[in-house]
Design an enzyme around this catalytic site. Structure first.
Site, PDB file in Angstrom:
ATOM      1  N   THR A   1       8.233  35.673 -26.620  1.00  0.00           N
ATOM      2  CA  THR A   1       9.001  36.109 -27.787  1.00  0.00           C
ATOM      3  C   THR A   1      10.361  35.431 -27.828  1.00  0.00           C
ATOM      4  O   THR A   1      10.824  35.000 -28.896  1.00  0.00           O
ATOM      5  CB  THR A   1       9.171  37.632 -27.761  1.00  0.00           C
ATOM      6  OG1 THR A   1       7.880  38.241 -27.843  1.00  0.00           O
ATOM      7  CG2 THR A   1      10.027  38.124 -28.913  1.00  0.00           C
TER       8      THR A   1
ATOM      9  N   LYS B   1       2.130  19.731 -27.388  1.00  0.00           N
ATOM     10  CA  LYS B   1       2.771  19.864 -26.084  1.00  0.00           C
ATOM     11  C   LYS B   1       2.220  21.098 -25.376  1.00  0.00           C
ATOM     12  O   LYS B   1       2.569  22.233 -25.718  1.00  0.00           O
ATOM     13  CB  LYS B   1       4.286  19.986 -26.207  1.00  0.00           C
ATOM     14  CG  LYS B   1       5.005  19.776 -24.868  1.00  0.00           C
ATOM     15  CD  LYS B   1       6.367  20.401 -24.815  1.00  0.00           C
ATOM     16  CE  LYS B   1       6.338  21.795 -24.254  1.00  0.00           C
ATOM     17  NZ  LYS B   1       5.842  21.895 -22.852  1.00  0.00           N
TER      18      LYS B   1
ATOM     19  N   GLY C   1       3.302  31.793 -27.035  1.00  0.00           N
ATOM     20  CA  GLY C   1       4.203  31.807 -25.888  1.00  0.00           C
ATOM     21  C   GLY C   1       5.075  33.039 -25.916  1.00  0.00           C
ATOM     22  O   GLY C   1       4.698  34.081 -26.476  1.00  0.00           O
TER      23      GLY C   1
ATOM     24  N   CYS D   1      -2.138  37.964 -23.108  1.00  0.00           N
ATOM     25  CA  CYS D   1      -1.223  38.604 -24.058  1.00  0.00           C
ATOM     26  C   CYS D   1      -1.714  39.994 -24.424  1.00  0.00           C
ATOM     27  O   CYS D   1      -0.929  40.855 -24.811  1.00  0.00           O
ATOM     28  CB  CYS D   1      -1.107  37.753 -25.330  1.00  0.00           C
ATOM     29  SG  CYS D   1      -0.562  36.066 -25.036  1.00  0.00           S
TER      30      CYS D   1
ATOM     31  N   GLU E   1       2.154  33.532 -32.000  1.00  0.00           N
ATOM     32  CA  GLU E   1       1.711  34.745 -31.308  1.00  0.00           C
ATOM     33  C   GLU E   1       2.463  34.778 -29.993  1.00  0.00           C
ATOM     34  O   GLU E   1       2.465  33.805 -29.243  1.00  0.00           O
ATOM     35  CB  GLU E   1       0.200  34.719 -31.108  1.00  0.00           C
ATOM     36  CG  GLU E   1      -0.378  36.037 -30.586  1.00  0.00           C
ATOM     37  CD  GLU E   1      -0.518  36.048 -29.086  1.00  0.00           C
ATOM     38  OE1 GLU E   1       0.211  36.837 -28.438  1.00  0.00           O
ATOM     39  OE2 GLU E   1      -1.337  35.290 -28.560  1.00  0.00           O
TER      40      GLU E   1
END
Length: 542
Positions: A267, A212, A265, A327, A293
């Protein structure tokens, strides 16, 4: 069946094309962009052997030109999640029994397809769908995706070659089974390569996957799926669905055959997933692998011996490339007072030369943020900073979403190292600098370590080797990827395996053998050639 011990082609990092004026690759990419903008495509889900079209058509638009329609994707529902799980489980027996060298060949072919005939198409899709300039798309959707595929195949072979020793009369061996069940890949918008790596790394180890992607990455995910199918990934091995996260999670995390999640994505989402898995642990056939991550509040700390020009460039690139939507992007910086005036002047001067606009104009260094939600969040942080008496807007601070979601790269200076934009993840082109007294380097390192719950990337700039050594020790747990005299972004597969700990994730290092091991379930086999026929040991003899 014929077999043998097979050597994988030695992987090398894919060369980054320049797209300089007059180059062949520039002309090819511009033609691919024009073709994509000139078409309006229908993007189905891929479940088993079926392309799924629904009556829920959602538009795909460039973030830098949100009134233009690139196409529509067909959104699914709970029934499609269940269908994808059935397809994955149905494909599993044949896929996991396929000799590993054939799985390797499929993904090596995928790498060559991206390096060759699909390069411009995939880069164009990433540029238009995710508002990346030509260079950012090239290092992501072309080079990093190619590197993930080639290096992971080599890591897979290396894993299979790792075998135990054997005593006389015994043959010990280790086989690396895929997980029992299906893997769920939940992927982000910001890197096409991450979106492609999360399902393929699990799949090449013999697992079948429900994938997804983020809705804002569907346009390039569709091209990746075309590549995988042409490369020979069998039906049902990777199933691509477009559903809301909670809808997918409600079904997947209650399924007894759920074997693991590969996630990149936020946290908050990852922690919710972890809690949900824990609440459902009694339902599963095995303990699911949880690999994730989740972002960071990445730092740059400079010592008074640092080169101010190198520091300024590291901050400019580290904070503002791809609009800070990495990120690993530099988001907070600690600069000694003896360097700040030079660094500030350099950054302000260079930021005035930044061109911002659509990706179609290759002269634009800055493009749009991904969507209106991100725009509103980032601009909200800028407004809060403007209202903070401890914060000064050094450069930037403007934004406009009338045509695209454009936010001017913004440089802030704060007198408070605990101010909002020093502590919270913004995920946009905003860098906050705290200026410290040059003789307080060690105390500043403690501040860097304690300010944020994240520990993804970080950098130290210094010429004094004692200072570098001190920072390396003091910040040992502050970043999973640590850079010395370089920006904290741009990890290369095979060179800097990527991942962080603390609130930044499980640190399973994408782009390394460590990650692939998470998608295998080893079985140790001991074969005794001449078994004993008497239970008595020699010590029993009187």
């Amino acid at each position: 069946m014929p077999t043998g011990f097979f050597n994988i082609p030695v992987p090398k990092n894919e060369p980054v094309l320049s797209y300089a004026p007059g180059s062949a690759e520039r002309a090819t990419l511009q033609a691919a962009i024009a073709a994509a903008r000139g078409a309006e495509i229908e993007v189905p889900m891929f479940i088993g052997s079926d392309k799924i079209y629904t009556n829920q058509r959602k538009p795909l638009t460039p973030p830098h030109d949100h009134r233009h329609i690139l196409g529509h994707f067909h959104e699914g529902d709970a029934g499609h999640v269940e269908q994808a799980i059935r397809a994955a489980l149905g494909a599993k027996p044949m896929w996991e029994q396929m000799p590993w060298e054939h799985r390797a060949a499929i993904f090596l072919k995928a790498a060559d397809l991206i390096a060759g005939p699909y390069r411009a198409k995939l880069n164009a899709a990433t540029m238009l769908g995710q508002s990346k300039n030509a260079y950012q798309a090239e290092i992501d959707s072309a080079c990093e995706m190619i590197d993930f595929l080639r290096y992971n195949v080599a890591y897979m072979a290396e894993i299979y070659q790792q075998q135990p020793g054997s005593s006389p009369g015994i043959w010990n061996r280790m086989e690396f089974r895929p997980l029992e069940g299906f893997v769920f890949a939940l992927t982000p918008f910001n890197f096409t390569a991450i979106a492609g790596n999360l399902p393929t790394s699990a799949a090449m180890m013999g697992n079948t996957v429900v994938w997804k992607p983020a809705h804002t990455q569907i346009y390039s995910a569709h091209v990746l799926m075309e590549v995988f199918r042409e490369a020979g990934v069998p039906d049902g091995v990777i199933n691509l669905i477009y559903v809301d996260g909670p809808v997918a999670g409600d079904i997947i995390f209650k399924h007894p055959d759920f074997a693991g999640i590969h996630f990149t994505g936020s946290t908050g989402v990852f922690q919710h997933i972890w809690r949900t898995i824990g609440e459902n642990i009694h339902r599963y056939k095995s303990y699911p692998r949880i690999v994730g991550e989740t972002g960071g509040k990445d730092f740059v700390v400079a010592h008074h011996s640092a080169d101010p020009q190198a520091l300024a460039v590291g901050l400019l690139r580290g904070a503002f490339e791809y609009q800070g939507q990495k990120c690993s992007a530099a988001s907070r910086a600690y600069v000694p007072h003896n360097l700040w005036e030079t660094v500030r002047e350099t950054m302000v001067r260079e930021m005035k030369t930044f061109r911002m606009g659509g990706v179609e104009d290759f002269g634009n260094f800055i493009n749009a943020v991904i969507d209106e939600r991100a725009f509103d969040k980032i601009s909200g942080y800028i407004e809060k900073a403007k209202a903070d008496p401890n914060v000064t807007v050094v450069a930037g601070g403007s934004y406009d979403k009338s045509k695209g979601y454009f936010i001017e790269p913004t440089l802030l200076e704060t007198k408070n190292p605990q101010s909002l934009t020093m502590c919270e993840e913004i995920f946009g082109p905003v860098l906050t600098v705290y200026v410290y007294q040059a003789d307080n380097f060690e105390q500043t390192l403690e501040l860097v370590d304690q300010t944020s719950p994240y520990a993804l990337t970080g950098a130290v700039f210094a010429q004094d080797r004692y200072a570098i050594d001190l920072a390396s020790r003091k910040l040992a747990h502050s970043a999973g990827n640590f850079y010395i005299n370089d920006k904290p972004t741009g990890a290369v597969v095979g060179q800097q395996p990527f991942g962080g700990s603390r609130a930044s994730g499980t640190n399973d290092k994408a782009g390394s053998m460590l990650n692939l091991l998470r998608w295998a379930s080893p079985r140790a086999i001991k074969e005794t050639f001449v078994p004993p026929t008497d239970y008595r040991y020699p010590f029993l003899v009187s």
